[in-house]
Each structure stands twice: as structure tokens, then as C-alpha cells.
Design a protein around this motif. Structure first.
Motif, mmCIF file in Angstrom:
data_model
loop_
_atom_site.group_PDB
_atom_site.id
_atom_site.type_symbol
_atom_site.label_atom_id
_atom_site.label_comp_id
_atom_site.label_asym_id
_atom_site.label_seq_id
_atom_site.Cartn_x
_atom_site.Cartn_y
_atom_site.Cartn_z
ATOM 1 N N SER A 1 -4.345 3.194 -10.194
ATOM 2 C CA SER A 1 -5.738 2.917 -10.475
ATOM 3 C C SER A 1 -6.776 3.422 -9.357
ATOM 4 C CB SER A 1 -6.131 1.478 -10.223
ATOM 5 O OG SER A 1 -6.184 1.056 -8.923
ATOM 6 N N LEU A 2 -6.299 4.341 -8.458
ATOM 7 C CA LEU A 2 -7.136 4.908 -7.130
ATOM 8 C C LEU A 2 -7.354 6.614 -7.502
ATOM 9 C CD1 LEU A 2 -5.525 3.210 -4.011
ATOM 10 C CD2 LEU A 2 -7.368 2.570 -5.447
ATOM 11 N N THR A 3 -8.562 6.819 -7.191
ATOM 12 C CA THR A 3 -8.657 8.226 -7.117
ATOM 13 C C THR A 3 -8.046 8.731 -5.889
ATOM 14 O OG1 THR A 3 -10.688 8.015 -5.614
ATOM 15 C CG2 THR A 3 -11.025 8.115 -8.085
ATOM 16 N N GLU A 4 -7.910 10.270 -5.904
ATOM 17 C CA GLU A 4 -7.046 10.600 -4.612
ATOM 18 C C GLU A 4 -7.815 10.406 -3.379
ATOM 19 O OE1 GLU A 4 -4.236 12.302 -2.759
ATOM 20 O OE2 GLU A 4 -4.167 12.408 -5.054
ATOM 21 N N ALA A 5 -9.415 10.388 -3.220
ATOM 22 C CA ALA A 5 -9.865 9.840 -2.080
ATOM 23 C C ALA A 5 -9.604 8.609 -1.706
ATOM 24 C CB ALA A 5 -11.461 10.184 -2.269
ATOM 25 N N LYS A 6 -9.710 7.681 -2.585
ATOM 26 C CA LYS A 6 -9.412 6.134 -2.281
ATOM 27 C C LYS A 6 -7.809 6.033 -2.016
ATOM 28 C CE LYS A 6 -13.180 4.016 -5.104
ATOM 29 N NZ LYS A 6 -13.506 3.198 -5.994
ATOM 30 N N LEU A 7 -6.966 6.874 -2.427
ATOM 31 C CA LEU A 7 -5.626 6.565 -2.345
ATOM 32 C C LEU A 7 -5.267 7.140 -0.999
ATOM 33 C CD1 LEU A 7 -2.557 6.125 -3.050
ATOM 34 C CD2 LEU A 7 -2.711 8.558 -3.975
ATOM 35 N N THR A 8 -5.958 8.271 -0.115
ATOM 36 C CA THR A 8 -5.811 8.845 0.876
ATOM 37 C C THR A 8 -6.321 7.803 1.916
ATOM 38 O OG1 THR A 8 -6.324 11.153 0.272
ATOM 39 C CG2 THR A 8 -6.789 10.634 2.555
ATOM 40 N N ARG A 9 -7.227 6.980 1.731
ATOM 41 C CA ARG A 9 -7.945 5.899 2.512
ATOM 42 C C ARG A 9 -6.922 4.908 2.403
ATOM 43 N NH1 ARG A 9 -13.250 3.868 0.112
ATOM 44 N NH2 ARG A 9 -13.736 6.297 0.435
ATOM 45 N N LEU A 10 -6.384 4.148 1.348
ATOM 46 C CA LEU A 10 -5.609 3.328 1.399
ATOM 47 C C LEU A 10 -4.155 3.705 2.378
ATOM 48 C CD1 LEU A 10 -4.376 0.817 -1.097
ATOM 49 C CD2 LEU A 10 -2.639 2.319 -0.320
ATOM 50 N N ARG A 11 -3.732 4.949 2.275
ATOM 51 C CA ARG A 11 -2.490 5.187 2.926
ATOM 52 C C ARG A 11 -2.821 5.274 4.594
ATOM 53 N NH1 ARG A 11 -1.574 9.880 -0.922
ATOM 54 N NH2 ARG A 11 -2.965 11.095 0.556
ATOM 55 N N ARG A 12 -3.881 5.638 4.869
ATOM 56 C CA ARG A 12 -4.642 5.573 6.152
ATOM 57 C C ARG A 12 -4.785 4.324 6.787
ATOM 58 N NH1 ARG A 12 -9.168 9.021 6.144
ATOM 59 N NH2 ARG A 12 -10.532 7.292 5.814
ATOM 60 N N GLU A 13 -5.127 3.334 5.977
ATOM 61 C CA GLU A 13 -5.595 1.995 6.580
ATOM 62 C C GLU A 13 -4.587 0.935 6.216
ATOM 63 O OE1 GLU A 13 -9.434 1.327 4.980
ATOM 64 O OE2 GLU A 13 -10.622 2.696 6.024
ATOM 65 N N LYS A 14 -3.691 1.070 5.078
ATOM 66 C CA LYS A 14 -3.084 0.139 4.780
ATOM 67 C C LYS A 14 -1.450 0.240 5.016
ATOM 68 C CE LYS A 14 -6.237 -2.446 2.814
ATOM 69 N NZ LYS A 14 -6.614 -3.758 3.726
ATOM 70 N N ILE A 15 -1.160 1.703 5.348
ATOM 71 C CA ILE A 15 0.204 2.046 5.357
ATOM 72 C C ILE A 15 0.348 2.676 6.710
ATOM 73 C CG2 ILE A 15 2.241 3.184 4.447
ATOM 74 C CD1 ILE A 15 0.701 3.216 1.560
ATOM 75 N N GLY A 16 1.541 2.382 7.357
ATOM 76 C CA GLY A 16 1.867 3.080 8.727
ATOM 77 C C GLY A 16 2.948 3.910 8.310
ATOM 78 N N PHE A 17 3.183 5.167 8.744
ATOM 79 C CA PHE A 17 4.262 6.078 8.449
ATOM 80 C C PHE A 17 4.784 6.382 9.699
ATOM 81 C CE2 PHE A 17 1.210 6.680 5.003
ATOM 82 C CZ PHE A 17 2.051 6.596 3.799
ATOM 83 N N VAL A 18 6.254 6.366 9.518
ATOM 84 C CA VAL A 18 7.113 6.853 10.866
ATOM 85 C C VAL A 18 8.094 7.904 9.895
ATOM 86 C CG1 VAL A 18 8.592 6.660 12.642
ATOM 87 C CG2 VAL A 18 7.065 4.765 12.068
ATOM 88 N N PHE A 19 8.150 8.986 10.314
ATOM 89 C CA PHE A 19 9.102 10.205 9.673
ATOM 90 C C PHE A 19 10.063 10.664 10.778
ATOM 91 C CE2 PHE A 19 4.838 10.430 7.668
ATOM 92 C CZ PHE A 19 5.319 10.468 6.325
ATOM 93 N N GLN A 20 11.112 11.179 10.173
ATOM 94 C CA GLN A 20 12.059 11.782 11.079
ATOM 95 C C GLN A 20 11.665 12.711 11.940
ATOM 96 O OE1 GLN A 20 15.612 12.928 8.676
ATOM 97 N NE2 GLN A 20 16.464 14.065 10.391
ATOM 98 N N SER A 21 10.528 13.667 11.403
ATOM 99 C CA SER A 21 10.557 14.633 12.469
ATOM 100 C C SER A 21 9.239 14.338 13.354
ATOM 101 C CB SER A 21 9.880 15.756 11.343
ATOM 102 O OG SER A 21 9.049 15.641 10.534
ATOM 103 N N PHE A 22 8.897 12.955 13.375
ATOM 104 C CA PHE A 22 7.815 12.496 14.308
ATOM 105 C C PHE A 22 6.356 12.860 13.591
ATOM 106 C CE2 PHE A 22 10.873 14.190 17.620
ATOM 107 C CZ PHE A 22 11.792 13.067 17.340
ATOM 108 N N ASN A 23 6.104 14.089 13.288
ATOM 109 C CA ASN A 23 4.769 14.561 12.671
ATOM 110 C C ASN A 23 3.634 14.101 13.666
ATOM 111 O OD1 ASN A 23 6.436 14.915 10.535
ATOM 112 N ND2 ASN A 23 5.089 13.976 8.943
ATOM 113 N N LEU A 24 3.666 14.396 15.131
ATOM 114 C CA LEU A 24 2.629 14.443 15.781
ATOM 115 C C LEU A 24 1.974 15.794 15.909
ATOM 116 C CD1 LEU A 24 4.541 12.684 18.778
ATOM 117 C CD2 LEU A 24 3.358 11.552 16.822
#
Length: 247
Positions: A76-99
């Protein structure tokens, strides 16, 4: 959906290509993830486990089905709102660290807050820094840190905004066994002590043994689930996948 349910996958499907060239990476997977629960997602190579995580976390758009994070329907989210949700509601940890290589460890950790225009909560930040054991390395850039230290920075970054859920994609894949055990112990502590919801894709039965339950995928479908896993039980189940594939 009860109050402890943080994330829901409802018949998530993903097809790449069209017509005769279409490849089904995910064939309708449903699962729920509860607060304070550490879930591992396993399966043979090509089983759809990373595709499932990417669709659940809004990194990829499913062809069918829907995903909810914190009661919000991602479709139901626009791309902008989805980006905000990922930033605020989801913490990501990847194999390649992504620092980000030009930022210090501290700047990498607080990056989600900086992007959101928020200041770190001092008490919570101290808890996170103490938990990852990096108080004396905060001024160092990623190139000056070991792989294990870089992944601990990534874990701190995932935690800093107190997300609804942490998703980890092969977080120990680039680490030696000692550093990997530190990361797995940290993720386990996040769930048990801080009530954090953790979902981890892994191919490693030892890593899966740290989780509270394991979801097994094969050919893009959920085929089994195991509560209170041990490395030996998980390895035995994976061997049966291999045996079935040979037949």
C-alpha cells in the motif's frame, strides 16, 4: 494477527521473466514472525530463501501475495514511504557488511538516524555500543576494522533505531567461526533480552542452532518448520533435502 506479531508474509510469490522464460523463485510462502523471536530461514541453494527475505522486508516487490511490517501492508506504500519504513522499522545486516568506507564506525552506526533527521537516544545508544563491544573503535573507518568488527558495526546500525524487525542475510558468511559466533550470540541476545524480532537467512546448521525456530524452504515453497533447533537436527534435515534432490 495478535499483538506480538511483528511481521507477516501472506502467500508471497515471485516470478522472474514471462512466458516460457518465466522462473518461479517463490511459490506462495506464508509465515508470521513474533516479537522476541529469532527465526532462521534455510534451504538448498536456489530454494528462494533470500528472495523471501527481500520480499518480506520491502527490498523486492512480490509478484503475488503481501507482506506486513508492524501492521503496515507494504504493497500500500509509495516508494518514498516504503523507503522511510525500511529505514525506521527494519534493521538490515548483510553478508558483505554494507558499511560506507568514508564514514567512521560511529557515523555508520547512526546513519539511519542521521538520514531521518533524528538524534540518538543516549541511553539506548550506550546499550547497543556496549553490547557490540566497540566503544574503543568508534573513530575507526571500516578499512581499519576486522571483518568481525565491521559486522558488529552493521549490527549496531541495525539496532540503533529500535526497529520492528532485524533481517540478516547470511550475516556470518564472510566471517571466521569465532567472529561468526559473536554475531550469532548478539542476534540471539537481541531477541531474548531486548525482545527484538530477528529473521536470518543462512545455509549454516550451526548458525541455525542459535535460533528459536527454523523455516525450511525448497523450490520456492515452505516445506517444514523446526522449533528449538540444534545444529545436528538441522543438518539431518538438510541431508534429507539433498537425498530427495538426488532421487
Amino acid at each position: 494477527m495478535d499483538q506480538r506479531t511483528v511481521a507477516v508474509a501472506d502467500q508471497l510469490g515471485k516470478v522472474y521473466g514471462t512466458g516460457q522464460a518465466a522462473v518461479t523463485a517463490l511459490g506462495g510462502v506464508s509465515a508470521q514472525f513474533r516479537r522476541g523471536e529469532f527465526t532462521a530461514v534455510m534451504g538448498p541453494s536456489g530454494s528462494g530463501k533470500s528472495t523471501f527475505m527481500h520480499c518480506l522486508a520491502g527490498l523486492d516487490t512480490p509478484t503475488s501475495g503481501r507482506a506486513w511490517i508492524g501492521g503496515v501492508d507494504l504493497s500500500s506504500l509509495t516508494e518514498a514511504k516504503l523507503t522511510r519504513l525500511r529505514r525506521e522499522k527494519i534493521g538490515f545486516v548483510f553478508q558483505s557488511f554494507n558499511l560506507l568506507p568514508t564514514l567512521t564506525a560511529w557515523e555508520n552506526i547512526v546513519l539511519p538516524l542521521s538520514l531521518a533527521g533524528k538524534r540518538p537516544d543516549q541511553a539506548w545508544t550506550k546499550q547497543v555500543i556496549d553490547a557490540v563491544g566497540l566503544a574503543d573503535r568508534l573513530s575507526h573507518r571500516p578499512a581499519e576494522l576486522s571483518g568481525g568488527q565491521q559486522q558488529r558495526v552493521a549490527c549496531a546500525r541495525a539496532l540503533i533505531s529500535r526497529p520492528e524487525i532485524i533481517v540478516a542475510d547470511e550475516p556470518t558468511g564472510n566471517l571466521d567461526s569465532r567472529s561468526g559466533a559473536q554475531i550469532l550470540g548478539l542476534l540471539q541476545m537481541c531477541a531474548r533480552q531486548w525482545g527484538q524480532t530477528v529473521v536470518m537467512v543462512t545455509h549454516d546448521p550451526i548458525a541455525a542452532g542459535y535460533a528459536d525456530r527454523v523455516l525450511f524452504l525448497a523450490d520456492g515453497r515452505l516445506v517444514d518448520e523446526m522449533a528449538q533447533p540444534t545444529a545436528d537436527r538441522v543438518l539431518d534435515r538438510m541431508r534429507r533435502f539433498d537425498a530427495q534432490a538426488v532421487r
